[in-house]
Design an enzyme around this catalytic site. Structure first.
Site, mmCIF file in Angstrom:
data_model
loop_
_atom_site.group_PDB
_atom_site.id
_atom_site.type_symbol
_atom_site.label_atom_id
_atom_site.label_comp_id
_atom_site.label_asym_id
_atom_site.label_seq_id
_atom_site.Cartn_x
_atom_site.Cartn_y
_atom_site.Cartn_z
ATOM 1 N N GLU A 21 -7.174 45.183 -12.029
ATOM 2 C CA GLU A 21 -6.045 44.261 -12.159
ATOM 3 C C GLU A 21 -5.428 43.975 -10.795
ATOM 4 O OE1 GLU A 21 -3.705 44.874 -16.150
ATOM 5 O OE2 GLU A 21 -4.090 46.829 -15.217
ATOM 6 N N TYR A 53 16.658 24.262 -11.257
ATOM 7 C CA TYR A 53 15.468 24.828 -11.921
ATOM 8 C C TYR A 53 14.318 25.056 -10.941
ATOM 9 C CZ TYR A 53 17.828 22.025 -15.579
ATOM 10 O OH TYR A 53 18.741 21.418 -16.388
ATOM 11 N N GLU A 73 7.408 45.728 -16.658
ATOM 12 C CA GLU A 73 8.817 46.080 -16.746
ATOM 13 C C GLU A 73 9.480 45.983 -15.368
ATOM 14 O OE1 GLU A 73 6.261 47.616 -18.174
ATOM 15 O OE2 GLU A 73 6.860 48.646 -20.018
ATOM 16 N N LYS A 99 1.883 38.952 -20.341
ATOM 17 C CA LYS A 99 0.593 39.233 -19.711
ATOM 18 C C LYS A 99 -0.508 38.912 -20.720
ATOM 19 C CE LYS A 99 -1.580 43.035 -17.220
ATOM 20 N NZ LYS A 99 -1.325 44.400 -16.711
#
Length: 123
Positions: A21, A53, A73, A99
């Site tokens: 990853e 934005y 997290e 994810k």
């Protein structure tokens, strides 16, 4: 409290527990609910009375596409910190980091975390 919603912002990052990853990376999506007072902006039609934005997208992108983290997290928490540091008009935020296709056994569309933070959490 009024809200600005940014939905399904897409980024490419290198977060996760597994070495592949961190090496290969993957797509992440982020949803935000920015809690702020939009009354003045609604009356003045002036961007200075709101939260831009495009600037929010850049801040989130810097976190998600930045330094690799083990946990989404931590990615969510780092986004919250950066948003409160950058946008004075922000009172609260709800952040969902998604994810897609996590490399864990089983069949998943995605895994996600959602956090809610207020400015006072960082004072």
């Amino acid at each position: 409290m009024d809200k600005i919603l940014l939905n399904d912002m897409m980024f490419y990052g290198y977060h996760g527990l597994y070495p592949e990853e961190n090496k290969l990376g993957q797509r992440f999506t982020v949803d935000l609910q920015l809690l702020t007072d939009l009354k003045k902006a609604g009356h003045t039609d002036d961007m200075n009375d709101s939260i831009h934005y495009g600037h929010v997208y850049k801040v989130v992108g810097q976190v998600v596409e930045g330094e690799a983290k083990n946990l989404i997290e931590t990615v969510a928490e780092d986004i919250a910190k950066r948003l409160f540091t950058t946008f004075e008009a922000l009172h609260g935020v709800i952040i969902k980091v998604n994810k897609p296709g996590p490399p864990i056994p089983g069949y998943y569309e995605s895994v996600a975390v959602e956090i809610e933070r207020e400015r006072k959490d960082y004072e």
